[in-house]
Design a protein around this motif. Sequence first.
Motif, PDB file in Angstrom:
ATOM      1  N   GLN A 159      10.147   2.815  -8.462  1.00  0.00           N
ATOM      2  CA  GLN A 159       9.804   3.796  -9.221  1.00  0.00           C
ATOM      3  C   GLN A 159       8.123   3.883  -9.203  1.00  0.00           C
ATOM      4  OE1 GLN A 159      11.947   5.477 -11.276  1.00  0.00           O
ATOM      5  NE2 GLN A 159      13.469   4.150 -10.090  1.00  0.00           N
ATOM      6  N   LEU A 160       7.610   5.255  -9.135  1.00  0.00           N
ATOM      7  CA  LEU A 160       6.146   5.509  -8.927  1.00  0.00           C
ATOM      8  C   LEU A 160       5.748   6.224 -10.297  1.00  0.00           C
ATOM      9  CD1 LEU A 160       7.082   7.214  -5.263  1.00  0.00           C
ATOM     10  CD2 LEU A 160       6.288   4.863  -5.912  1.00  0.00           C
ATOM     11  N   ILE A 214      10.966   3.332  -0.199  1.00  0.00           N
ATOM     12  CA  ILE A 214      10.989   3.644  -1.652  1.00  0.00           C
ATOM     13  C   ILE A 214      12.438   3.879  -2.187  1.00  0.00           C
ATOM     14  CG2 ILE A 214       9.879   4.929  -3.356  1.00  0.00           C
ATOM     15  CD1 ILE A 214       7.354   5.114  -1.559  1.00  0.00           C
ATOM     16  N   LYS A 215      13.029   4.608  -1.219  1.00  0.00           N
ATOM     17  CA  LYS A 215      14.342   4.990  -1.633  1.00  0.00           C
ATOM     18  C   LYS A 215      15.210   3.615  -1.441  1.00  0.00           C
ATOM     19  CE  LYS A 215      16.098   8.844  -0.720  1.00  0.00           C
ATOM     20  NZ  LYS A 215      16.477  10.152   0.066  1.00  0.00           N
ATOM     21  N   HIS A 216      15.092   2.939  -0.433  1.00  0.00           N
ATOM     22  CA  HIS A 216      15.839   1.657  -0.144  1.00  0.00           C
ATOM     23  C   HIS A 216      15.914   0.784  -1.246  1.00  0.00           C
ATOM     24  CE1 HIS A 216      17.860  -1.481   2.176  1.00  0.00           C
ATOM     25  NE2 HIS A 216      16.870  -2.260   1.652  1.00  0.00           N
ATOM     26  N   PHE A 217      14.643   0.561  -1.695  1.00  0.00           N
ATOM     27  CA  PHE A 217      14.466  -0.637  -2.884  1.00  0.00           C
ATOM     28  C   PHE A 217      14.584   0.276  -4.334  1.00  0.00           C
ATOM     29  CE2 PHE A 217      12.642  -3.043   0.190  1.00  0.00           C
ATOM     30  CZ  PHE A 217      13.465  -4.315   0.085  1.00  0.00           C
ATOM     31  N   VAL A 273       0.789  -1.218  -0.029  1.00  0.00           N
ATOM     32  CA  VAL A 273      -0.110   0.155  -0.004  1.00  0.00           C
ATOM     33  C   VAL A 273       0.908   1.233  -0.025  1.00  0.00           C
ATOM     34  CG1 VAL A 273      -1.745   1.170   1.258  1.00  0.00           C
ATOM     35  CG2 VAL A 273      -1.901  -1.338   1.030  1.00  0.00           C
ATOM     36  N   THR A 274       0.673   1.900  -1.035  1.00  0.00           N
ATOM     37  CA  THR A 274       1.401   3.458  -1.073  1.00  0.00           C
ATOM     38  C   THR A 274       0.348   4.424  -0.414  1.00  0.00           C
ATOM     39  OG1 THR A 274       0.837   3.632  -3.414  1.00  0.00           O
ATOM     40  CG2 THR A 274       2.961   3.127  -2.686  1.00  0.00           C
ATOM     41  N   LEU A 290       3.009   1.885  -7.821  1.00  0.00           N
ATOM     42  CA  LEU A 290       4.219   1.162  -7.917  1.00  0.00           C
ATOM     43  C   LEU A 290       4.222   1.048  -9.450  1.00  0.00           C
ATOM     44  CD1 LEU A 290       4.812  -1.136  -4.973  1.00  0.00           C
ATOM     45  CD2 LEU A 290       5.789   1.328  -5.200  1.00  0.00           C
ATOM     46  N   GLN A 291       5.514   1.336  -9.991  1.00  0.00           N
ATOM     47  CA  GLN A 291       5.794   0.881 -11.597  1.00  0.00           C
ATOM     48  C   GLN A 291       5.747  -0.423 -11.955  1.00  0.00           C
ATOM     49  OE1 GLN A 291       5.850   2.832 -14.209  1.00  0.00           O
ATOM     50  NE2 GLN A 291       6.360   0.764 -15.455  1.00  0.00           N
TER      51      GLN A 291
END
Length: 192
Positions: free
Chosen positions: A100-101, A94-97, A20-21, A112-113
Amino acid sequence: MNKLNFKGSVMLNPAPVVLVTSKNSSNKINIFTVAWVSTVCTKEPIIAMGVRPERLSYQYIKESGECVINLPTKDMVKIVDYCGVVSGKKEDKIKHFNLQLNEGISITTPSLQNSPLALECKVKSVTPLGTHDLFLLEVLNVKVDENLLDSNNKICFNKANLICYSHGEYYGLNSKPLGSFGYSVRKKSKKK
């Protein structure tokens, strides 16, 4: 076969597992894993989701009134697990992995892309239940990877390589259906 009795517990397994974003008013985006999510109505399309109030995403979803339910694939299982145990209060997942959004279509929260299906949702209500609160989410838009569509534009979920969660473990879904809705009562056509 004898049955053993256990105290009341949520043993509804397997369950879908989703990423979930959500975002807050400062446009900070978080991602977390949820396995307590279910369809509860088709018209209007409503999804129920149980979330602990101490989760960072709980605050973001309540504040913004929206979120995106991203369906993960087998290739994303490490992301799913990590986002379920590491708090967004401690790390930008999000930055850790390097995820792409994609911009939202019906809401401002991105999806999530690399998720083949993303459900953009608006919060209808929040009901405190105990350890978790129940979010009822109206699905406003669904993003679907075009390679999941057949020649009749039917979504072929078996091509998505989705996963589920069962009692602490992740499983891939078998791509071969056991039957289709109504097959047990369908009349066989007569051959001429």
